[in-house]
Design a protein around this motif. Structure first.
Motif, PDB file in Angstrom:
ATOM      1  N   LYS A   1       2.530   3.139  -0.953  1.00  0.00           N
ATOM      2  CA  LYS A   1       3.305   4.295  -0.504  1.00  0.00           C
ATOM      3  C   LYS A   1       2.432   5.484  -0.131  1.00  0.00           C
ATOM      4  O   LYS A   1       2.775   6.254   0.769  1.00  0.00           O
ATOM      5  CB  LYS A   1       4.304   4.701  -1.591  1.00  0.00           C
ATOM      6  CG  LYS A   1       5.320   5.726  -1.121  1.00  0.00           C
ATOM      7  CD  LYS A   1       6.382   5.973  -2.163  1.00  0.00           C
ATOM      8  CE  LYS A   1       7.431   6.959  -1.631  1.00  0.00           C
ATOM      9  NZ  LYS A   1       8.510   7.190  -2.625  1.00  0.00           N
ATOM     10  N   ASP A   2       1.285   5.626  -0.794  1.00  0.00           N
ATOM     11  CA  ASP A   2       0.417   6.769  -0.501  1.00  0.00           C
ATOM     12  C   ASP A   2      -0.520   6.510   0.682  1.00  0.00           C
ATOM     13  O   ASP A   2      -1.319   7.370   1.052  1.00  0.00           O
ATOM     14  CB  ASP A   2      -0.404   7.158  -1.733  1.00  0.00           C
ATOM     15  CG  ASP A   2      -1.316   6.045  -2.223  1.00  0.00           C
ATOM     16  OD1 ASP A   2      -1.153   4.880  -1.778  1.00  0.00           O
ATOM     17  OD2 ASP A   2      -2.201   6.325  -3.056  1.00  0.00           O
ATOM     18  N   LYS A   3      -0.413   5.314   1.296  1.00  0.00           N
ATOM     19  CA  LYS A   3      -1.238   4.971   2.454  1.00  0.00           C
ATOM     20  C   LYS A   3      -0.354   4.349   3.538  1.00  0.00           C
ATOM     21  O   LYS A   3      -0.526   3.183   3.900  1.00  0.00           O
ATOM     22  CB  LYS A   3      -2.360   4.020   2.063  1.00  0.00           C
ATOM     23  CG  LYS A   3      -3.334   4.611   1.043  1.00  0.00           C
ATOM     24  CD  LYS A   3      -4.398   3.612   0.645  1.00  0.00           C
ATOM     25  CE  LYS A   3      -5.358   4.204  -0.383  1.00  0.00           C
ATOM     26  NZ  LYS A   3      -6.389   3.215  -0.798  1.00  0.00           N
TER      27      LYS A   3
END
Length: 301
Positions: free
Chosen positions: A154-156
């Motif tokens: 989710k953070d990439k």
């Protein structure tokens, strides 16, 4: 389903399906037509569309549907062996719009089209991609768009295709992504002077997803409904990319069955207009494939 899913089907094995089914949204499998978290009991009959149903189907009071339940989340089996999935739910809802019930006949994918041509089944579902070749013998009620979709942490997030250049990308052995799509993307990477994709092949969808969640891969790619469902089941750990190489897909009926295809198209369009269609797709985590206008044989190649 197109040749694309035919290639991928060998890779989506029973192991992967049982893994997905175990994590699937909880469904009420007591009655046909009520196998979803979305309330279908208030659906009203579209009388104009119902009048277009072939007489033999109206007389039987049900639509006989061929299904190969090995392709979560489109269609797979619940704990009791009943076909479930978003396409199953949508056909149950469409049948209600036509004042009919549904009866599912489990079959191998390759046997569904011959059984429709022989009028053993009235309709077939299975992620069928619309194509000019398929239109020669079938009418395809287009109610979805599908293609290749990446998932990543989710953070990439992956927001454009060439972000995967230089990444480790998981894909299913024998599937179209590993045989065709990723090599095509690599050519684009080369043309742009970007890095080489390290393709990691896995035999099943659950192995592919596990590799991503454990950090062994930077991303994975599958057919968009499969990726979207894996993202939903990840409970926020993964995020899906835009869908690439989109094509229309839907249900198939024999071409010479009068206005049957139009009856089904009108039924699904009503479900779109009243919000039921959107709720069903969102319930199964495949809302990215929604389309506004339900069509018949809209593919141009």
């Amino acid at each position: 389903m197109s040749l694309k899913r035919t290639l991928a089907l060998a890779a989506v094995t029973a192991v992967a399906i049982s893994s997905l089914a175990a994590c699937a949204p909880q469904v009420d499998d007591k009655k046909s037509g009520d196998q979803t978290g979305v309330d279908l009991t208030k659906i009203t009959v579209n009388k104009d569309a119902a009048a277009q149903v072939p007489a033999e189907v109206s007389k039987a009071g049900k639509i006989i549907i061929g299904v190969d339940p090995t392709y979560a989340p489109n269609e797979f089996k619940d704990k009791n062996g009943k076909p479930i999935g978003w396409e199953v739910d949508l056909m149950n809802a469409a049948a209600k719009k036509l004042g009919l019930e549904t009866e599912y006949r489990v079959a191998k994918f390759d046997n569904i089209v011959p059984s429709i041509l022989g009028e053993k089944y009235d309709l077939g579902i299975g992620g069928y991609y619309d194509s000019k070749m398929r239109q020669e013998t079938m009418d395809i009620i287009d109610f979805f768009k599908a293609g290749n979709q990446f998932a990543s942490p989710k953070d990439k997030p992956i927001t454009e295709e060439l972000q995967v250049c230089g990444m480790k990308v998981g894909a299913q052995n024998g599937g179209s992504a590993i045989l065709d799509y990723l090599p095509t993307v690599q050519k684009k990477c080369d043309a742009a002077g970007k890095g080489k994709i390290e393709i990691l092949g896995y035999d099943t969808q659950d192995e592919q997803t596990a590799a991503l969640t454990l950090g062994r891969a930077d991303a994975m790619v599958s057919d968009s409904p499969v990726t979207s469902y894996a993202v939903k089941l990840s409970k926020g750990k993964l995020i899906g990319s835009p869908i690439y190489d989109e094509v229309l897909s839907g249900a198939i009926v024999k071409k010479d069955r009068g206005e049957f295809a139009e009856a089904l198209r009108a039924a699904v369009q009503d479900l779109s207009d009243d919000g039921t269609y959107a709720k069903l797709l969102q319930y199964w985590g495949v809302e990215q494939g929604a389309i506004d206008k339900i069509t018949i044989n809209a593919a141009t190649k």
